[in-house]
Write a protein that holds these residues in place. Structure first.
Motif, mmCIF file in Angstrom:
data_model
loop_
_atom_site.group_PDB
_atom_site.id
_atom_site.type_symbol
_atom_site.label_atom_id
_atom_site.label_comp_id
_atom_site.label_asym_id
_atom_site.label_seq_id
_atom_site.Cartn_x
_atom_site.Cartn_y
_atom_site.Cartn_z
ATOM 1 N N SER A 32 0.816 -1.211 0.000
ATOM 2 C CA SER A 32 0.000 0.000 0.000
ATOM 3 C C SER A 32 0.856 1.271 0.000
ATOM 4 C CB SER A 32 -0.945 0.006 1.199
ATOM 5 O OG SER A 32 -0.218 0.038 2.399
ATOM 6 N N LEU A 33 2.104 1.160 0.404
ATOM 7 C CA LEU A 33 2.978 2.334 0.456
ATOM 8 C C LEU A 33 3.732 2.575 -0.854
ATOM 9 C CD1 LEU A 33 4.479 1.941 4.027
ATOM 10 C CD2 LEU A 33 2.706 3.536 3.283
ATOM 11 N N THR A 34 3.688 1.603 -1.738
ATOM 12 C CA THR A 34 4.406 1.742 -3.001
ATOM 13 C C THR A 34 3.421 1.736 -4.155
ATOM 14 O OG1 THR A 34 4.700 -0.639 -3.211
ATOM 15 C CG2 THR A 34 6.461 0.586 -2.134
ATOM 16 N N GLU A 35 3.838 2.300 -5.241
ATOM 17 C CA GLU A 35 3.017 2.299 -6.450
ATOM 18 C C GLU A 35 3.742 1.513 -7.529
ATOM 19 O OE1 GLU A 35 1.519 6.096 -7.617
ATOM 20 O OE2 GLU A 35 1.240 6.709 -5.551
ATOM 21 N N TRP A 36 4.259 0.360 -7.174
ATOM 22 C CA TRP A 36 5.015 -0.464 -8.095
ATOM 23 C C TRP A 36 4.088 -1.378 -8.857
ATOM 24 C CZ3 TRP A 36 6.230 -5.847 -8.253
ATOM 25 C CH2 TRP A 36 7.237 -6.175 -9.157
ATOM 26 N N GLU A 37 4.298 -1.460 -10.151
ATOM 27 C CA GLU A 37 3.544 -2.370 -10.991
ATOM 28 C C GLU A 37 4.498 -2.926 -12.037
ATOM 29 O OE1 GLU A 37 -0.196 -2.305 -14.094
ATOM 30 O OE2 GLU A 37 0.106 -0.618 -12.755
ATOM 31 N N GLN A 38 4.527 -4.230 -12.153
ATOM 32 C CA GLN A 38 5.422 -4.853 -13.125
ATOM 33 C C GLN A 38 4.755 -4.801 -14.493
ATOM 34 O OE1 GLN A 38 7.026 -8.586 -11.914
ATOM 35 N NE2 GLN A 38 7.777 -9.081 -13.933
ATOM 36 N N THR A 39 5.317 -3.986 -15.385
ATOM 37 C CA THR A 39 4.699 -3.809 -16.701
ATOM 38 C C THR A 39 5.601 -4.205 -17.858
ATOM 39 O OG1 THR A 39 5.447 -1.523 -16.790
ATOM 40 C CG2 THR A 39 3.238 -1.914 -15.906
ATOM 41 N N GLY A 40 6.887 -4.214 -17.657
ATOM 42 C CA GLY A 40 7.799 -4.575 -18.738
ATOM 43 C C GLY A 40 8.395 -3.361 -19.425
ATOM 44 N N SER A 41 9.145 -3.636 -20.466
ATOM 45 C CA SER A 41 9.784 -2.559 -21.223
ATOM 46 C C SER A 41 9.993 -3.023 -22.657
ATOM 47 C CB SER A 41 11.126 -2.178 -20.593
ATOM 48 O OG SER A 41 11.995 -3.281 -20.600
ATOM 49 N N LEU A 42 10.346 -2.099 -23.502
ATOM 50 C CA LEU A 42 10.599 -2.394 -24.900
ATOM 51 C C LEU A 42 11.983 -1.869 -25.246
ATOM 52 C CD1 LEU A 42 9.554 -3.404 -27.658
ATOM 53 C CD2 LEU A 42 8.594 -1.112 -28.009
ATOM 54 N N LEU A 43 12.861 -2.747 -25.656
ATOM 55 C CA LEU A 43 14.201 -2.371 -26.102
ATOM 56 C C LEU A 43 14.234 -2.486 -27.619
ATOM 57 C CD1 LEU A 43 16.346 -4.337 -23.503
ATOM 58 C CD2 LEU A 43 15.616 -1.960 -23.397
ATOM 59 N N LEU A 44 14.841 -1.517 -28.277
ATOM 60 C CA LEU A 44 14.842 -1.485 -29.736
ATOM 61 C C LEU A 44 16.250 -1.582 -30.303
ATOM 62 C CD1 LEU A 44 12.314 1.437 -30.223
ATOM 63 C CD2 LEU A 44 11.852 -1.016 -30.364
ATOM 64 N N ALA A 45 16.335 -2.198 -31.472
ATOM 65 C CA ALA A 45 17.590 -2.297 -32.212
ATOM 66 C C ALA A 45 17.373 -1.676 -33.588
ATOM 67 C CB ALA A 45 17.995 -3.758 -32.359
ATOM 68 N N ARG A 46 18.347 -0.917 -34.043
ATOM 69 C CA ARG A 46 18.249 -0.300 -35.370
ATOM 70 C C ARG A 46 19.121 -1.015 -36.397
ATOM 71 N NH1 ARG A 46 15.606 4.201 -35.826
ATOM 72 N NH2 ARG A 46 16.754 4.890 -37.641
ATOM 73 N N THR A 47 20.121 -1.742 -35.945
ATOM 74 C CA THR A 47 21.032 -2.416 -36.869
ATOM 75 C C THR A 47 21.005 -3.920 -36.620
ATOM 76 O OG1 THR A 47 22.931 -2.340 -35.373
ATOM 77 C CG2 THR A 47 22.577 -0.400 -36.796
ATOM 78 N N GLU A 48 21.547 -4.673 -37.555
ATOM 79 C CA GLU A 48 21.623 -6.128 -37.373
ATOM 80 C C GLU A 48 22.488 -6.493 -36.173
ATOM 81 O OE1 GLU A 48 22.327 -8.559 -40.854
ATOM 82 O OE2 GLU A 48 21.383 -7.022 -42.120
#
Length: 92
Positions: A32-48
């Motif tokens: 109740s004291l934290t506002e943590w939520e596990q949502t993930g992330s998106l990492l991107l690559a532009r080159t091979e």
């Protein structure tokens, strides 16, 4: 370097584990004291080369029990049409 033997990797993995334990303690005010939520992330690559690094990272994440998905250019465009990536682009 993206390997599970890397010191930074071990620290991040342990930190995530401790945080999950902290917020899930029964009878604790932590949730109740934290506002943590596990949502993930998106990492991107532009080159091979960057895409190859992300493929390695996907394997490392899966090996430690984290749900990680490899996304090729087509999958990324469906997920987020506004992304401006070359066709060599990829994501995690």
């Amino acid at each position: 370097e993206t390997t599970t033997s890397n010191v930074a990797w071990k620290l991040a993995s342990r930190s995530k584990q401790l945080w999950e334990e902290f917020v899930s303690q029964d009878g604790s005010a932590a949730e109740s004291l934290t506002e943590w939520e596990q949502t993930g992330s998106l990492l991107l690559a532009r080159t091979e080369a960057e895409a190859d690094q992300l493929k390695t990272r996907v394997d490392c994440l899966r090996n430690v029990g984290i749900d990680a998905s490899w996304l090729n250019f087509t999958a990324l465009q469906k997920l987020e049409p506004a992304l401006d990536l070359p066709t060599t682009g990829a994501g995690l």
